[in-house]
Design a protein around this motif. Structure first.
Motif, short mmCIF file in Angstrom:
data_model
loop_
_atom_site.label_atom_id
_atom_site.label_comp_id
_atom_site.label_asym_id
_atom_site.label_seq_id
_atom_site.Cartn_x
_atom_site.Cartn_y
_atom_site.Cartn_z
N ARG A 53 29.45 -22.14 102.20
CA ARG A 53 28.96 -21.06 101.34
C ARG A 53 30.05 -20.07 101.04
N ALA A 61 30.18 -16.09 100.57
CA ALA A 61 29.24 -15.01 100.91
C ALA A 61 29.87 -13.65 100.60
N PRO A 62 30.12 -13.38 99.33
CA PRO A 62 30.79 -12.12 99.01
C PRO A 62 29.86 -10.92 99.03
N SER A 63 30.44 -9.76 99.23
CA SER A 63 29.70 -8.52 99.04
C SER A 63 29.81 -8.21 97.55
N GLU A 76 26.03 -10.90 100.17
CA GLU A 76 25.93 -10.06 101.36
C GLU A 76 25.92 -8.59 100.94
N TYR A 115 26.46 -6.98 109.01
CA TYR A 115 26.97 -8.29 108.59
C TYR A 115 26.88 -9.30 109.74
N ILE A 162 33.76 -20.93 106.26
CA ILE A 162 35.18 -20.73 105.94
C ILE A 162 35.31 -19.27 105.54
N ARG A 163 36.10 -18.53 106.25
CA ARG A 163 36.22 -17.10 105.94
C ARG A 163 37.62 -16.62 106.33
N TRP A 202 38.25 -11.86 110.10
CA TRP A 202 36.99 -11.95 110.87
C TRP A 202 37.19 -12.51 112.27
N1 GLU Z 1 30.61 -10.67 103.25
C1 GLU Z 1 31.80 -11.05 103.91
C2 GLU Z 1 32.99 -10.63 103.04
O1 GLU Z 1 32.79 -10.37 101.87
C3 GLU Z 1 31.81 -12.54 104.09
C4 GLU Z 1 32.49 -13.03 105.29
C5 GLU Z 1 32.01 -14.46 105.53
O2 GLU Z 1 32.33 -15.32 104.70
O3 GLU Z 1 31.31 -14.70 106.51
O4 GLU Z 1 34.09 -10.56 103.50
#
Ligand code: GLU
Length: 547
Positions: free
Chosen positions: A39, A41-43, A75, A234, A251-252, A256
């Protein structure tokens, strides 16, 4: 303490489901063994950058090379950072680069069985699990004010201790039942924190899908899982979502990595098997001899809009990023120059473990190569799309004449000849490159290397003999004749043998014509250019070019 009663007091919602029900609502996905569910998962902050595209490409490749699914989750737990239209902008930007989601927020798909895909719409799910953790004694309310937290931090800094809410500093962890209810009765705002069972003296080996085995220290921080507005952090939300959306591989960015211990403990507390994690290294650039992270403030090339506005060829950006993602991709392209990048066997464990160097020069080179492979018609379509969004009114008028532009592109790209030219790098530059074919955008500087008498002699001479019906060799024979009449050697060999006897060679004389007609001493085949311009315009330019 009656934890059930406490949980009900802190999370009084009457309509929460039993946490276990969610396992039935979101059953495992019907995918083959080994298929990756990934996925993005952007803010929704409105800033979509190269790092997002880089991750998205890795996500998309992992999912689609294994028969899995790639979805978009928003997110949006931080309301303050939300920007209108940001979600559409993520989808549009990635689509420009050929990356499509299979399911998720704003994606019209029959696969959307794991939503809602906006975290704010999932509040009930999170709250059900927070309630469960309170009942189990794994979460508790914290009434500390911002000032009290500042005091704790100041003390820890003074004692050179790790900052945060843990161990003896976690005051609210040991509040009595009476104190808790008193605080609630007084209407004091509270957050819910995880009651950590970890010990920082314990270290574990964790297998990161990119970085390999890494040592992770256990978490001992009582992190906030539910903020005072009832929305999770988060950390908590991603654990719930990746579990119920059945993400197999997260994948991030490597920023993190420091939160990984918290995430491992959260999954344990929730009774979930964590997904696999792949932490991508940051994109770096060389700056005055040192390597540094690409920065939003200093580097416009970090924003994806930069590439659209500059008119980069989308496939070139993707192929360039593939070379950064998997170092063996370049070798593969050499063996498969016309291959589809999707046929390359992308491997997450082949991704670089540290600082990926972003090299704009290399991207430009790939862009020139990719554009040189397409037909003049396709190039027209590509440039025209850029023109319709970013072009000047003059560009828009010019591009209405498709036939004329295609003729120019055939020349500029060398599509008619044996060898393709790589003059077009991006739409913006490509459109400017052909400006001289239009009178309203032809703005020559006439940088001649000869005196007025010589320049005018050549230009007058050629005007008299120019005939658009001449083929290339007839045309060149005339250039030679005019060159010779004006003191140039008609043959390069003659000039080389006795340079003092001439003003220059035939190519120097031809340069005078070139400067007059195109405004530059460098251009593709001049005879063809004059043919495209037509007799009237070509002659006009020869005469106007006189000194
Ligand atoms: N919402 C987080 C961001 O924008 C996503 C981190 C993730 O992919 O888990 O950095």
């Amino acid at each position: 303490m009656d934890l059930k009663k406490l949980a009900k007091t802190l999370i009084p919602d009457g309509d929460l489901r039993e946490p276990a029900e969610y396992e039935t609502i979101y059953p495992p996905r019907a995918v083959e063994k080994g298929a990756e569910v990934t996925r993005l998962a952007p803010s929704p902050t409105g800033f979509i950058h190269l790092g997002n595209l880089y991750s998205a490409l890795a996500d998309e490749r992992c999912a689609h090379t294994t028969g899995g699914t790639f979805y978009l989750r928003i997110e949006d737990t931080d309301e303050k950072r939300k920007v209108e239209g940001a979600v559409e902008s993520v989808i549009r930007s990635l689509k420009y680069f050929g990356i499509k989601f299979d399911e998720g927020a704003e994606i019209d798909s029959p696969l959307n069985n794991y939503g809602p895909y906006y975290q704010r719409q999932r509040a009930k799910i999170y709250r059900a699990f927070v309630k469960k953790l309170i009942e189990e004694g794994r979460a508790y309310p914290c009434f500390c004010t911002a000032e009290q937290l500042d005091e704790i931090r100041a003390k820890q800094t003074e004692n050179k201790e790790t900052t945060g809410y843990y161990g003896g500093y976690a005051k609210c962890r040991n509040l009595s039942e009476e104190e808790i209810y008193k605080n609630i009765a007084e209407g004091k705002p509270f957050v819910i924190r995880l009651k950590s069972l970890g010990d920082i003296n314990n270290k574990k080996i964790f297998r990161d899908a990119i970085k390999g085995d890494i040592t992770v220290t256990e978490n001992d921080q009582d992190v906030v899982i539910l903020k005072s507005d009832g929305i999770p952090t988060y950390h908590f939300a991603h654990a719930i979502d990746d579990h119920f959306m059945h993400t197999t591989l997260v994948i991030r960015g490597e920023e993190w990595l420091s939160s990984l211990p918290v995430h491992i403990e959260l999954h344990e507390a929730l009774g979930f098997k964590p997904p696999r994690y792949a932490h991508t290294c940051s994109l770096m650039k060389m700056d005055g001899g040192t390597k540094r992270k690409l920065s939003k403030r200093k580097d416009p090339e970090l924003s994806l809009d930069y590439y659209r506005k500059a008119g980069y060829f989308p496939l070139a950006v993707v192929k360039y990023l593939m070379t950064v993602l998997n170092s063996n991709f370049e070798e593969w392209t050499l063996k498969n120059p016309d291959g589809d990048y999707r046929d390359f066997k992308f491997k997450i464990d082949k991704m670089g473990k540290s600082g990926a160097l972003f090299d704009l020069d290399k991207l430009n080179e790939i862009s020139r190569t990719e554009i040189s492979k397409i037909s003049a018609e396709d190039c027209y379509a590509f440039l025209n799309e850029w023109v319709s969004e970013f072009g000047t009114p003059a560009d828009i008028t010019h591009f209405k004449d498709k036939e004329y532009i295609v003729k120019i592109l055939n020349l500029v790209m060398g599509t008619g000849g044996k060898k393709r030219r790589k003059d077009i790098e991006r739409a913006e530059q490509g459109v400017r490159l052909i400006d001289y074919f239009f009178d309203d955008t032809f703005s020559p500087e006439y940088a001649y290397r000869f005196d007025a008498a010589t320049v005018n002699g050549v230009l007058n001479g050629f005007t008299q003999v120019y005939d658009p019906a001449d083929d290339n060799s007839q045309w060149f024979a005339k250039v030679k004749a005019v060159a010779s009449e004006n003191g140039f050697a008609a043959e390069t060999g003659d000039y080389k043998a006795n340079p003092a006897a001439y003003k220059g060679s035939v190519s120097d004389a031809a340069e005078i014509l070139r400067v007059a007609v195109t405004g530059s001493p460098n251009s593709p085949d001049l005879c063809t250019i004059m043919g495209i311009l037509g007799k009237r315009r070509a002659t006009e330019r020869l005469l106007k070019g006189r000194k």
